[in-house]
Design a protein around this motif. Structure first.
Motif, PDB file in Angstrom:
ATOM      1  N   LEU A  12     -12.241   2.660 -50.575  1.00  0.00           N
ATOM      2  CA  LEU A  12     -11.197   3.631 -49.628  1.00  0.00           C
ATOM      3  C   LEU A  12     -10.806   2.802 -48.576  1.00  0.00           C
ATOM      4  CD1 LEU A  12      -9.975   6.313 -48.441  1.00  0.00           C
ATOM      5  CD2 LEU A  12     -12.240   6.578 -47.780  1.00  0.00           C
ATOM      6  N   THR A  13     -11.851   1.960 -47.650  1.00  0.00           N
ATOM      7  CA  THR A  13     -11.711   1.215 -46.728  1.00  0.00           C
ATOM      8  C   THR A  13     -10.578  -0.222 -46.894  1.00  0.00           C
ATOM      9  OG1 THR A  13     -13.586   1.946 -45.618  1.00  0.00           O
ATOM     10  CG2 THR A  13     -12.570   0.053 -44.670  1.00  0.00           C
ATOM     11  N   ARG A  14     -11.002  -0.532 -48.092  1.00  0.00           N
ATOM     12  CA  ARG A  14     -10.365  -1.698 -48.444  1.00  0.00           C
ATOM     13  C   ARG A  14      -8.671  -1.353 -48.600  1.00  0.00           C
ATOM     14  NH1 ARG A  14     -12.050  -2.916 -53.409  1.00  0.00           N
ATOM     15  NH2 ARG A  14     -13.781  -4.306 -52.384  1.00  0.00           N
ATOM     16  N   ASN A  15      -8.441  -0.059 -49.108  1.00  0.00           N
ATOM     17  CA  ASN A  15      -6.979   0.381 -49.232  1.00  0.00           C
ATOM     18  C   ASN A  15      -6.445   0.908 -47.893  1.00  0.00           C
ATOM     19  OD1 ASN A  15      -6.785   0.058 -52.153  1.00  0.00           O
ATOM     20  ND2 ASN A  15      -7.805   1.585 -52.616  1.00  0.00           N
ATOM     21  N   ILE A  16      -7.283   1.492 -47.110  1.00  0.00           N
ATOM     22  CA  ILE A  16      -6.789   1.827 -45.872  1.00  0.00           C
ATOM     23  C   ILE A  16      -6.198   0.638 -45.115  1.00  0.00           C
ATOM     24  CG2 ILE A  16      -7.404   2.746 -43.577  1.00  0.00           C
ATOM     25  CD1 ILE A  16      -6.652   5.020 -45.607  1.00  0.00           C
ATOM     26  N   ALA A  17      -7.287  -0.548 -45.088  1.00  0.00           N
ATOM     27  CA  ALA A  17      -6.703  -1.655 -44.486  1.00  0.00           C
ATOM     28  C   ALA A  17      -5.570  -2.404 -45.023  1.00  0.00           C
ATOM     29  CB  ALA A  17      -7.907  -2.550 -44.793  1.00  0.00           C
ATOM     30  N   LYS A  18      -5.392  -2.156 -46.317  1.00  0.00           N
ATOM     31  CA  LYS A  18      -4.129  -2.875 -46.895  1.00  0.00           C
ATOM     32  C   LYS A  18      -2.994  -1.894 -46.316  1.00  0.00           C
ATOM     33  CE  LYS A  18      -2.074  -3.873 -51.386  1.00  0.00           C
ATOM     34  NZ  LYS A  18      -2.491  -3.923 -52.881  1.00  0.00           N
ATOM     35  N   ALA A  19      -3.010  -0.481 -46.371  1.00  0.00           N
ATOM     36  CA  ALA A  19      -1.762   0.149 -45.916  1.00  0.00           C
ATOM     37  C   ALA A  19      -1.639  -0.043 -44.332  1.00  0.00           C
ATOM     38  CB  ALA A  19      -2.215   1.700 -45.969  1.00  0.00           C
ATOM     39  N   PHE A  20      -2.670  -0.328 -43.587  1.00  0.00           N
ATOM     40  CA  PHE A  20      -2.384  -0.400 -42.288  1.00  0.00           C
ATOM     41  C   PHE A  20      -1.649  -1.785 -41.993  1.00  0.00           C
ATOM     42  CE2 PHE A  20      -6.042   2.405 -40.409  1.00  0.00           C
ATOM     43  CZ  PHE A  20      -5.329   3.631 -40.839  1.00  0.00           C
ATOM     44  N   TYR A  21      -2.131  -2.759 -42.928  1.00  0.00           N
ATOM     45  CA  TYR A  21      -1.724  -4.203 -42.739  1.00  0.00           C
ATOM     46  C   TYR A  21       0.048  -4.137 -43.124  1.00  0.00           C
ATOM     47  CZ  TYR A  21      -0.352  -8.779 -44.366  1.00  0.00           C
ATOM     48  OH  TYR A  21       0.357 -10.208 -44.206  1.00  0.00           O
ATOM     49  N   HIS A  22       0.454  -3.129 -43.864  1.00  0.00           N
ATOM     50  CA  HIS A  22       1.772  -3.316 -44.343  1.00  0.00           C
ATOM     51  C   HIS A  22       2.622  -2.275 -43.293  1.00  0.00           C
ATOM     52  CE1 HIS A  22       1.655  -5.335 -48.095  1.00  0.00           C
ATOM     53  NE2 HIS A  22       0.524  -4.741 -48.489  1.00  0.00           N
ATOM     54  N   LEU A  23       1.829  -1.347 -42.692  1.00  0.00           N
ATOM     55  CA  LEU A  23       2.511  -0.800 -41.601  1.00  0.00           C
ATOM     56  C   LEU A  23       2.493  -1.595 -40.260  1.00  0.00           C
ATOM     57  CD1 LEU A  23       0.974   2.718 -42.401  1.00  0.00           C
ATOM     58  CD2 LEU A  23       3.591   2.143 -42.677  1.00  0.00           C
ATOM     59  N   GLY A  24       1.733  -2.543 -40.181  1.00  0.00           N
ATOM     60  CA  GLY A  24       1.690  -3.560 -38.912  1.00  0.00           C
ATOM     61  C   GLY A  24       0.599  -2.872 -38.106  1.00  0.00           C
ATOM     62  N   LEU A  29     -13.238  -1.846 -37.476  1.00  0.00           N
ATOM     63  CA  LEU A  29     -14.638  -1.430 -38.099  1.00  0.00           C
ATOM     64  C   LEU A  29     -15.657  -1.487 -37.183  1.00  0.00           C
ATOM     65  CD1 LEU A  29     -14.302  -3.171 -41.628  1.00  0.00           C
ATOM     66  CD2 LEU A  29     -14.176  -0.815 -41.060  1.00  0.00           C
ATOM     67  N   PRO A  30     -16.658  -0.724 -37.079  1.00  0.00           N
ATOM     68  CA  PRO A  30     -17.645  -0.950 -36.303  1.00  0.00           C
ATOM     69  C   PRO A  30     -18.584  -2.245 -36.746  1.00  0.00           C
ATOM     70  CG  PRO A  30     -17.445   1.347 -36.440  1.00  0.00           C
ATOM     71  CD  PRO A  30     -16.457   0.576 -37.591  1.00  0.00           C
ATOM     72  N   SER A  31     -19.184  -2.859 -35.979  1.00  0.00           N
ATOM     73  CA  SER A  31     -19.911  -3.983 -36.581  1.00  0.00           C
ATOM     74  C   SER A  31     -21.198  -3.811 -36.793  1.00  0.00           C
ATOM     75  CB  SER A  31     -19.796  -5.127 -35.491  1.00  0.00           C
ATOM     76  OG  SER A  31     -20.531  -4.967 -34.477  1.00  0.00           O
ATOM     77  N   ASP A  32     -22.093  -4.847 -37.470  1.00  0.00           N
ATOM     78  CA  ASP A  32     -23.586  -4.794 -37.568  1.00  0.00           C
ATOM     79  C   ASP A  32     -24.353  -4.654 -36.143  1.00  0.00           C
ATOM     80  OD1 ASP A  32     -22.941  -7.369 -36.822  1.00  0.00           O
ATOM     81  OD2 ASP A  32     -24.146  -8.143 -38.345  1.00  0.00           O
ATOM     82  N   GLN A  33     -23.584  -4.992 -34.956  1.00  0.00           N
ATOM     83  CA  GLN A  33     -24.059  -4.705 -33.875  1.00  0.00           C
ATOM     84  C   GLN A  33     -24.180  -3.429 -33.117  1.00  0.00           C
ATOM     85  OE1 GLN A  33     -22.124  -7.702 -31.482  1.00  0.00           O
ATOM     86  NE2 GLN A  33     -23.186  -9.377 -32.715  1.00  0.00           N
ATOM     87  N   TYR A  34     -23.216  -2.622 -33.965  1.00  0.00           N
ATOM     88  CA  TYR A  34     -22.992  -1.237 -33.392  1.00  0.00           C
ATOM     89  C   TYR A  34     -24.296  -0.460 -34.000  1.00  0.00           C
ATOM     90  CZ  TYR A  34     -20.793   3.236 -32.174  1.00  0.00           C
ATOM     91  OH  TYR A  34     -20.736   4.682 -31.590  1.00  0.00           O
ATOM     92  N   VAL A  35     -25.109  -0.029 -33.349  1.00  0.00           N
ATOM     93  CA  VAL A  35     -26.227   0.909 -33.772  1.00  0.00           C
ATOM     94  C   VAL A  35     -25.815   2.377 -33.473  1.00  0.00           C
ATOM     95  CG1 VAL A  35     -28.804   1.399 -33.819  1.00  0.00           C
ATOM     96  CG2 VAL A  35     -27.737  -0.868 -33.518  1.00  0.00           C
ATOM     97  N   PRO A  36     -25.733   3.087 -34.567  1.00  0.00           N
ATOM     98  CA  PRO A  36     -25.276   4.673 -34.252  1.00  0.00           C
ATOM     99  C   PRO A  36     -26.623   5.249 -33.751  1.00  0.00           C
ATOM    100  CG  PRO A  36     -24.526   3.947 -36.553  1.00  0.00           C
ATOM    101  CD  PRO A  36     -25.395   2.833 -35.850  1.00  0.00           C
ATOM    102  N   THR A  37     -26.452   5.885 -32.628  1.00  0.00           N
ATOM    103  CA  THR A  37     -27.577   6.612 -31.998  1.00  0.00           C
ATOM    104  C   THR A  37     -27.381   8.324 -32.499  1.00  0.00           C
ATOM    105  OG1 THR A  37     -26.213   6.886 -30.058  1.00  0.00           O
ATOM    106  CG2 THR A  37     -27.748   5.215 -30.156  1.00  0.00           C
ATOM    107  N   PHE A  62     -11.469  -8.157 -47.248  1.00  0.00           N
ATOM    108  CA  PHE A  62     -10.401  -7.546 -46.938  1.00  0.00           C
ATOM    109  C   PHE A  62      -9.059  -8.484 -46.955  1.00  0.00           C
ATOM    110  CE2 PHE A  62     -12.935  -4.746 -44.750  1.00  0.00           C
ATOM    111  CZ  PHE A  62     -13.012  -3.585 -45.345  1.00  0.00           C
ATOM    112  N   GLN A  63      -9.097  -9.789 -46.681  1.00  0.00           N
ATOM    113  CA  GLN A  63      -8.265 -10.938 -46.936  1.00  0.00           C
ATOM    114  C   GLN A  63      -6.982 -10.545 -46.144  1.00  0.00           C
ATOM    115  OE1 GLN A  63      -7.944 -11.664 -50.931  1.00  0.00           O
ATOM    116  NE2 GLN A  63      -9.899 -12.304 -51.055  1.00  0.00           N
ATOM    117  N   HIS A  64      -7.066  -9.658 -45.140  1.00  0.00           N
ATOM    118  CA  HIS A  64      -6.099  -9.402 -43.805  1.00  0.00           C
ATOM    119  C   HIS A  64      -6.501  -9.907 -42.771  1.00  0.00           C
ATOM    120  CE1 HIS A  64      -3.937  -7.343 -47.282  1.00  0.00           C
ATOM    121  NE2 HIS A  64      -5.079  -6.298 -47.562  1.00  0.00           N
ATOM    122  N   LYS A  65      -5.277 -10.314 -41.961  1.00  0.00           N
ATOM    123  CA  LYS A  65      -5.718 -10.507 -40.515  1.00  0.00           C
ATOM    124  C   LYS A  65      -5.822  -9.380 -39.612  1.00  0.00           C
ATOM    125  CE  LYS A  65      -6.114 -14.901 -41.324  1.00  0.00           C
ATOM    126  NZ  LYS A  65      -7.476 -15.388 -41.634  1.00  0.00           N
TER     127      LYS A  65
END
Length: 111
Positions: A12-24, A29-37, A62-65
């Protein structure tokens, strides 16, 4: 536009990233340094937020910038225009830890 999207499902996230890429737009994404509390109540013990992302992993996956992997402070500093609640379990962290700091400049969206 910067859009915060807690990853709950890789495809799902891969496809959302692709859609957002095409929309500009940029996917944040929260990183591994983000610890949910703010985890969900104990009766909902399954945590679905992927807490293992690094920028390098995202670049390969994701291979998108347009995918940025940020820790909590970087997310708050960036002030994404849209903040997604991507599942029942993630709402507690978003509503209690992220939204209070971004609500004046961002929109909240539910998946």
């Amino acid at each position: 536009m910067n859009i915060l999207w807690p990853d709950i499902h890789k495809n799902l996230t891969r496809n959302i990233a692709k859609a957002f890429y095409h929309l500009g737009h940029s996917l944040i994404l929260p990183s591994d340094q983000y610890v949910p509390t703010n985890l969900p109540p104990k009766q909902f013990s399954q945590w679905v937020w992927n807490t293992s992302w690094t920028q390098n992993k995202a670049d390969i996956e994701f291979q998108h910038k347009n995918v940025k992997v940020l820790n909590k402070q970087e997310i708050l500093d960036l002030k994404p225009e849209i903040v997604f609640i991507t599942s029942f379990e993630t709402q507690f962290e978003i509503l209690n830890e992220i939204w209070p700091y971004l609500k004046d400049n961002s929109k909240l969206a539910l998946l």
